[in-house]
Design a protein around this motif. Sequence first.
Motif, PDB file in Angstrom:
ATOM      1  N   ALA A  11      -3.839  -1.851  -9.377  1.00  0.00           N
ATOM      2  CA  ALA A  11      -2.759  -1.012  -9.904  1.00  0.00           C
ATOM      3  C   ALA A  11      -3.153  -0.242 -11.160  1.00  0.00           C
ATOM      4  O   ALA A  11      -2.581   0.816 -11.432  1.00  0.00           O
ATOM      5  CB  ALA A  11      -1.520  -1.865 -10.185  1.00  0.00           C
ATOM      6  N   ASP A  12      -4.141  -0.711 -11.899  1.00  0.00           N
ATOM      7  CA  ASP A  12      -4.526  -0.030 -13.135  1.00  0.00           C
ATOM      8  C   ASP A  12      -5.597   1.040 -12.916  1.00  0.00           C
ATOM      9  O   ASP A  12      -5.975   1.739 -13.837  1.00  0.00           O
ATOM     10  CB  ASP A  12      -5.016  -1.048 -14.169  1.00  0.00           C
ATOM     11  N   VAL A  19      -0.283   4.932  -6.677  1.00  0.00           N
ATOM     12  CA  VAL A  19      -0.508   3.623  -7.285  1.00  0.00           C
ATOM     13  C   VAL A  19      -0.781   2.636  -6.165  1.00  0.00           C
ATOM     14  O   VAL A  19      -0.013   2.543  -5.205  1.00  0.00           O
ATOM     15  CB  VAL A  19       0.719   3.166  -8.107  1.00  0.00           C
ATOM     16  N   LEU A  20      -1.874   1.898  -6.318  1.00  0.00           N
ATOM     17  CA  LEU A  20      -2.195   0.835  -5.379  1.00  0.00           C
ATOM     18  C   LEU A  20      -1.611  -0.464  -5.910  1.00  0.00           C
ATOM     19  O   LEU A  20      -1.363  -0.602  -7.112  1.00  0.00           O
ATOM     20  CB  LEU A  20      -3.713   0.706  -5.228  1.00  0.00           C
ATOM     21  N   PRO A  21      -1.413  -1.456  -5.043  1.00  0.00           N
ATOM     22  CA  PRO A  21      -0.898  -2.742  -5.517  1.00  0.00           C
ATOM     23  C   PRO A  21      -1.979  -3.514  -6.287  1.00  0.00           C
ATOM     24  O   PRO A  21      -3.154  -3.152  -6.272  1.00  0.00           O
ATOM     25  CB  PRO A  21      -0.515  -3.461  -4.220  1.00  0.00           C
ATOM     26  N   SER A  40      -6.665   6.948   0.059  1.00  0.00           N
ATOM     27  CA  SER A  40      -6.589   6.620  -1.370  1.00  0.00           C
ATOM     28  C   SER A  40      -7.959   6.895  -1.975  1.00  0.00           C
ATOM     29  O   SER A  40      -8.919   6.195  -1.662  1.00  0.00           O
ATOM     30  CB  SER A  40      -6.226   5.147  -1.568  1.00  0.00           C
ATOM     31  N   ILE A  41      -8.050   7.903  -2.835  1.00  0.00           N
ATOM     32  CA  ILE A  41      -9.346   8.352  -3.341  1.00  0.00           C
ATOM     33  C   ILE A  41      -9.293   8.447  -4.866  1.00  0.00           C
ATOM     34  O   ILE A  41      -8.388   9.071  -5.426  1.00  0.00           O
ATOM     35  CB  ILE A  41      -9.723   9.721  -2.734  1.00  0.00           C
ATOM     36  N   TRP A  83       0.855  -1.194   0.000  1.00  0.00           N
ATOM     37  CA  TRP A  83       0.000   0.000   0.000  1.00  0.00           C
ATOM     38  C   TRP A  83       0.886   1.237   0.000  1.00  0.00           C
ATOM     39  O   TRP A  83       1.994   1.208   0.543  1.00  0.00           O
ATOM     40  CB  TRP A  83      -0.902  -0.012   1.229  1.00  0.00           C
ATOM     41  N   PRO A  84       0.439   2.347  -0.591  1.00  0.00           N
ATOM     42  CA  PRO A  84       1.303   3.524  -0.701  1.00  0.00           C
ATOM     43  C   PRO A  84       1.538   4.288   0.608  1.00  0.00           C
ATOM     44  O   PRO A  84       2.313   5.235   0.627  1.00  0.00           O
ATOM     45  CB  PRO A  84       0.579   4.411  -1.723  1.00  0.00           C
ATOM     46  N   GLY A  85       0.937   3.850   1.683  1.00  0.00           N
ATOM     47  CA  GLY A  85       1.149   4.477   2.981  1.00  0.00           C
ATOM     48  C   GLY A  85       0.095   4.016   3.958  1.00  0.00           C
ATOM     49  O   GLY A  85      -0.872   3.344   3.582  1.00  0.00           O
TER      50      GLY A  85
END
Length: 181
Positions: free
Chosen positions: A159-160, A153-155, A129-130, A87-89
């Motif tokens: 991710a897309d 970017v999410l995993p 994450s929005i 996750w990005p954070g």
Amino acid sequence: MDKPRIETERLILRPPLREDFDAYAANMADEEASHFIGGLQSRPEAWRGFLQVAGAWEIQGFAMFSVIEKASGRWVGRLGPWFPEGWPGPEVGWGIVRDAWGKGYATEGAVATMDYAFDVLGWERVIHSIAPDNTASQAVARKLGSRCLGPGVLPEPYADKPIELWGQSREDWRARRKQKP
């Protein structure tokens, strides 16, 4: 470790229980309600997602809370700290059932779980994450004092999907909380 229970004026926030699943699955089967929280899911897919949240409580010691409306005792969503691998954070996120939208539950619960993330979990920062077109969640983030930090970017398997990261530091949160009466 004892699992927390947080009460706000109108909500009870607690780890998920088996009896929450039917409402959780119904929310994930609602195309509009699930659109920004992983998308439409069959009941078996929702079960795996539900177990993922419950498992995070066991493995990480935190995860999203079930949101229980005090007045009715019904499950009205999930929200709170979330930080899976890749996750990005560290995130405080929310997903409320559609018939409870517009009541301020996401903001009310997110305030309580932001305090929890900073004060109990010791996080230095929080993101949200929005999706760029999720104006309702952007409004909640603004009410929390978060700002758009740019694209993220999410995993996999997300991710897309375009995502914006909103957030703030613990210091920003505490300074803002001190200003509130």
